[in-house]
Design an enzyme around this catalytic site. Structure first.
Site, PDB file in Angstrom:
ATOM      1  N   GLY A   7      -0.648  -1.822   6.399  1.00 40.62           N
ATOM      2  CA  GLY A   7      -0.586  -3.030   7.223  1.00 40.62           C
ATOM      3  C   GLY A   7      -1.915  -3.758   7.200  1.00 40.62           C
ATOM      4  O   GLY A   7      -2.731  -3.567   6.290  1.00 40.62           O
ATOM      5  N   VAL A  56     -13.520  -4.222   1.894  1.00 46.51           N
ATOM      6  CA  VAL A  56     -12.919  -2.893   1.916  1.00 46.51           C
ATOM      7  C   VAL A  56     -12.016  -2.850   3.136  1.00 46.51           C
ATOM      8  O   VAL A  56     -12.417  -3.271   4.226  1.00 46.51           O
ATOM      9  CB  VAL A  56     -14.009  -1.805   1.974  1.00 46.51           C
ATOM     10  CG1 VAL A  56     -13.398  -0.436   2.196  1.00 46.51           C
ATOM     11  CG2 VAL A  56     -14.825  -1.813   0.678  1.00 46.51           C
ATOM     12  N   GLY A  57     -10.794  -2.374   2.958  1.00 48.40           N
ATOM     13  CA  GLY A  57      -9.839  -2.328   4.056  1.00 48.40           C
ATOM     14  C   GLY A  57      -9.881  -1.000   4.792  1.00 48.40           C
ATOM     15  O   GLY A  57     -10.862  -0.256   4.739  1.00 48.40           O
ATOM     16  N   GLY A  88      -5.364  -4.353   7.443  1.00 46.42           N
ATOM     17  CA  GLY A  88      -6.477  -3.406   7.486  1.00 46.42           C
ATOM     18  C   GLY A  88      -7.466  -3.660   8.595  1.00 46.42           C
ATOM     19  O   GLY A  88      -7.957  -2.718   9.235  1.00 46.42           O
ATOM     20  N   THR A 125       0.853  -1.190   0.000  1.00 41.11           N
ATOM     21  CA  THR A 125       0.000   0.000   0.000  1.00 41.11           C
ATOM     22  C   THR A 125       0.891   1.243   0.000  1.00 41.11           C
ATOM     23  O   THR A 125       1.993   1.222   0.546  1.00 41.11           O
ATOM     24  CB  THR A 125      -0.882  -0.029   1.265  1.00 41.11           C
ATOM     25  OG1 THR A 125      -1.866  -1.028   1.085  1.00 41.11           O
ATOM     26  CG2 THR A 125      -1.549   1.300   1.558  1.00 41.11           C
TER      27      THR A 125
HETATM   28  N1  ASP Z   1      -3.923  -1.765   4.712  1.00 43.53           N
HETATM   29  C1  ASP Z   1      -4.168  -2.395   3.444  1.00 43.53           C
HETATM   30  C2  ASP Z   1      -5.429  -3.196   3.544  1.00 43.53           C
HETATM   31  O1  ASP Z   1      -5.603  -3.926   4.491  1.00 43.53           O
HETATM   32  C3  ASP Z   1      -3.058  -3.270   2.974  1.00 43.53           C
HETATM   33  C4  ASP Z   1      -1.662  -2.714   3.130  1.00 43.53           C
HETATM   34  O2  ASP Z   1      -1.434  -1.750   3.817  1.00 43.53           O
HETATM   35  O3  ASP Z   1      -0.735  -3.247   2.537  1.00 43.53           O
HETATM   36  O4  ASP Z   1      -6.217  -3.122   2.648  1.00 43.53           O
END
Ligand code: ASP
Length: 301
Positions: A221, A198-199, A223, A169
């Site tokens: 991280g 949805v994160g 979500g 991300t």
């Molecule tokens: N936070 C994002 C999610 O869970 C993924 C990520 O940060 O790599 O959608």
């Protein structure tokens, strides 16, 4: 006011062979954002530009290079927030556009809504003249291969991917010469997620937050952990309680781990332009402008 910018390209166990791409990608994004700020441009333009550059870079799990969900599709989340009026635009589970962060900005500017999802978000993008693209344009061989491997794992849990393997991300935080702060975050989300998942990234206060009275944060991280502790707002609230920018970033990530066992990272800028980041994963990719305007990009262990 002296402007300031920091960007991230994810927090996880970043494979050695992709370190150079992460450093290069975050460097280019921070440099472009910094050029806007140094020319007197707004924090909103700086974070939107920095994040859209990383969306266009297939190294990262955002825009091109997004991870595939359980049916092999790509659904992307993004948010942008303006700390002046707490204005925000966000998009959830949108398909077939190149730059979700630009769509989030249009939602902020041109609607009286804050969050559009799915087909409605895509139709709004089309109505604004954004180019709709085929999923194939966003899909990279690395993710097809990962998808095939995950299909063979019978007991795969989404959180497995985050210990130690979150994705890339992307996000940015900035302060401009006028003293306005902004944050933006964009992601393809978690690999092998259920369609419709949805994160944290488009959820205000979770994946990003910006308030001129405290500062701005962008998170990455797991979500489902980040949203439970409203990670970005937890960090900016800590600034409001008088913690230094590093103390506030550390506090937020430690709190997430202690309270829900979550893994991830955060970048943070306070309203004086001081930046910091914190993470509890093996690595985090970050880049920022130092006090002389030189861009530094690092994979931190
Ligand atoms: N936070 C994002 C999610 O869970 C993924 C990520 O940060 O790599 O959608």
């Amino acid at each position: 006011m002296k402007p300031s910018i920091m960007v991230h390209g994810g927090a996880w166990k970043i494979p050695d062979e992709t370190h150079a791409d992460h450093i290069g990608g975050t460097y280019v994004a921070a440099k472009a954002g910094w050029a806007i700020l140094a020319g007197g441009g707004s924090a909103m333009d700086a974070v939107e530009t920095a994040v859209s550059i990383m969306e266009d870079d297939s190294t990262f799990d955002a825009g091109i290079g997004s991870v595939l969900n359980r049916t092999g599709g790509i659904e992307m989340d993004a948010m942008i927030m303006d700390g002046q009026m707490l204005a925000l635009g966000a998009v959830g589970a949108v398909r077939g556009i190149m730059n979700p962060v630009k769509l989030a900005r249009l939602i902020l500017q041109d609607t009286d809504h804050s969050l559009l999802v799915g087909e409605g978000a895509r139709r709004f993008a089309e109505s604004k003249g954004m180019r709709l693209c085929a999923e194939a344009e966003l899909t990279v061989p690395r993710e097809i291969e990962r998808f095939r491997l995950l299909q063979q794992e019978k007991d795969y849990h989404l959180s497995d991917g985050f210990t130690p393997d979150p994705m890339d991300t992307v996000g940015a935080v900035a302060v401009d010469v006028a003293g306005n702060v902004a944050a933006a975050t964009s992601t393809g989300g978690a690999h092998y997620k259920l369609p419709g998942r949805v994160g944290d990234s488009p959820l205000v206060g979770s994946g990003a937050y910006a308030d001129n009275h405290t500062g701005a944060a962008s998170a990455t991280g797991h979500g489902e952990s980040i949203m439970k502790v409203v990670l970005a707002k937890t960090a900016t609230d800590a600034l409001g309680r008088g913690l230094s920018v590093q103390e506030a970033a550390d506090y937020a990530v430690n709190h997430m781990f202690e309270r829900v066992g979550g893994y991830g990272g955060i970048i943070l800028v306070d309203c004086d332009g001081q930046t910091a980041f914190a993470y509890n994963t093996p690595h985090m990719a970050v880049a920022w402008a130092d006090e002389n305007g030189s861009i530094l990009a690092r994979i931190k262990e």
